[in-house]
Design an enzyme around this catalytic site. Sequence first.
Site, mmCIF file in Angstrom:
data_model
loop_
_atom_site.group_PDB
_atom_site.id
_atom_site.type_symbol
_atom_site.label_atom_id
_atom_site.label_comp_id
_atom_site.label_asym_id
_atom_site.label_seq_id
_atom_site.Cartn_x
_atom_site.Cartn_y
_atom_site.Cartn_z
ATOM 1 N N GLU A 113 0.825 -1.203 0.000
ATOM 2 C CA GLU A 113 0.000 0.000 0.000
ATOM 3 C C GLU A 113 0.860 1.254 0.000
ATOM 4 O O GLU A 113 1.911 1.315 0.647
ATOM 5 C CB GLU A 113 -0.949 -0.027 1.193
ATOM 6 C CG GLU A 113 -1.992 -1.117 0.985
ATOM 7 C CD GLU A 113 -2.992 -1.271 2.104
ATOM 8 O OE1 GLU A 113 -4.102 -1.737 1.828
ATOM 9 O OE2 GLU A 113 -2.688 -0.947 3.257
ATOM 10 N N CYS A 126 3.475 8.396 0.929
ATOM 11 C CA CYS A 126 3.920 7.483 1.983
ATOM 12 C C CYS A 126 4.144 6.119 1.331
ATOM 13 O O CYS A 126 3.206 5.529 0.783
ATOM 14 C CB CYS A 126 2.828 7.415 3.058
ATOM 15 S SG CYS A 126 3.143 6.199 4.332
ATOM 16 N N CYS A 133 5.689 -7.077 7.777
ATOM 17 C CA CYS A 133 6.707 -6.552 8.703
ATOM 18 C C CYS A 133 7.027 -7.628 9.727
ATOM 19 O O CYS A 133 6.137 -8.356 10.163
ATOM 20 C CB CYS A 133 6.169 -5.315 9.426
ATOM 21 S SG CYS A 133 7.442 -4.376 10.307
ATOM 22 N N CYS A 137 5.093 -4.682 16.573
ATOM 23 C CA CYS A 137 4.510 -3.566 17.323
ATOM 24 C C CYS A 137 3.018 -3.847 17.528
ATOM 25 O O CYS A 137 2.279 -4.100 16.572
ATOM 26 C CB CYS A 137 4.729 -2.249 16.576
ATOM 27 S SG CYS A 137 6.477 -1.938 16.247
ATOM 28 N N CYS A 140 0.071 -1.773 15.744
ATOM 29 C CA CYS A 140 0.162 -1.526 14.300
ATOM 30 C C CYS A 140 -0.489 -2.669 13.505
ATOM 31 O O CYS A 140 -0.191 -3.846 13.756
ATOM 32 C CB CYS A 140 1.632 -1.386 13.907
ATOM 33 S SG CYS A 140 1.858 -1.153 12.131
ATOM 34 N N CYS A 354 -1.617 6.195 9.466
ATOM 35 C CA CYS A 354 -0.457 5.508 10.067
ATOM 36 C C CYS A 354 -0.884 4.235 10.778
ATOM 37 O O CYS A 354 -1.801 4.264 11.594
ATOM 38 C CB CYS A 354 0.190 6.387 11.138
ATOM 39 S SG CYS A 354 1.144 7.732 10.496
#
Length: 372
Positions: A113, A126, A133, A137, A140, A354
């Site tokens: 994305e 962005c 990932c 975290c 997230c 975010c």
Amino acid sequence: MSLTRGVPRPTRPVRPDARAAAMRKDGGLDLLACTVADLEGPLESRTRAVALRRFLIDETPRVLPSRVSGVAQSAWDRLRTASFLPTWSEVSRTASGDGTLKLAVGLDDATVETVLIPTSGRSTVCVSSQAGCTRRCDFCATARLGSGRNLRAGEIVLQYLVAASAATDSTPRNVVFMGMGEPLDNLAAVLAAIRALTDVLPGLSPRHVTVSTAGVLPAMKRFLAVSDANLALSLNATTDAVRTRLMPHNTRWPIAALLGLLREAGERQPKRRFFVEYVVLSGVNDAHDDARRLAELLHGIDAQVNVIPHNPFPGSPYVAPERADTLRFQQQLKARGVKSIVRWPRGADVAGACGQLALRHVGQAGTDRLDG
Ligand code: SAH
């Protein structure tokens, strides 16, 4: 008329590791990650190199064309057989009510994305650095996807080009590595992509490129030593106990070590500005004492704190703070002389803010789906 008119020669030195990452993959040249200087040798002419680079930037082709205007056929034929472009398609395009555009870009074996965030006169793209990932975290959405693969440098440059071609007002001049993935876990490709983006074409300034990291200390050291781009550290807590709960890799690279590095780097490079990101999680890290500790921790570091209210996603264990609580936290920082801004969510209604990038599609019946 020379095509090179108005295209100055690069003045910054070529970084060997970034160059290597741009150059070779399965014996081929990652064409989108090549600078004009990289292409000059193979095409035996700077004019041809500029023509090719312009073509790639303006057209963002999906396949290597048989001809490129302004490039001698024999030289192009030789380069063409030795290079590749990312295979890509636009999987989806979702416009938010606030003008933010979330693009899902399909690559050969992954979808990532990219978000275009228009702000009057200075749009920002962005980009994602990984498909997924490996950092875990807890707040997230991308972490829920688990590990994907590292993107190649050309695939990162591609995202900028795709978003720029979707921009309706001005050409975006800012790039932030705040999409999917941990950029510093894919450092060589990220450096190579920055090198290509800050080349004479498309000519972004390194001061307008920001790499955001969850705090991978050895790669931060390397990044600060070799790149002029900005670094943003996602701190998100003021004690190691809380940070480790939110970001498990904190046990390896705790707060004092991360901020110690920023302090030292700032002393060596006084012009460098840092960003410290702080996702506000209601009742977890937004106490008065957190604001006080954050100000103390940042003492002697020239950093701007980006206060980011938590953007919720399905299954998130955290609560977004009230607007007033976010402002109160920022006010407490200000009162202690800490530079800060609040990054109010952009694109939250299309899961493009975010920490919401996880290939979530809002289904027709209004249901959410996490895939990947
Ligand atoms: N891995 C990198 C870049 C991707 S995250 C990093 O950690 O910095 C980009 C920014 O979004 C980081 O500052 C991160 O702390 C923040 N973020 C992640 N999840 C979020 C969420 N759910 N709400 C608000 N911000 C979030």
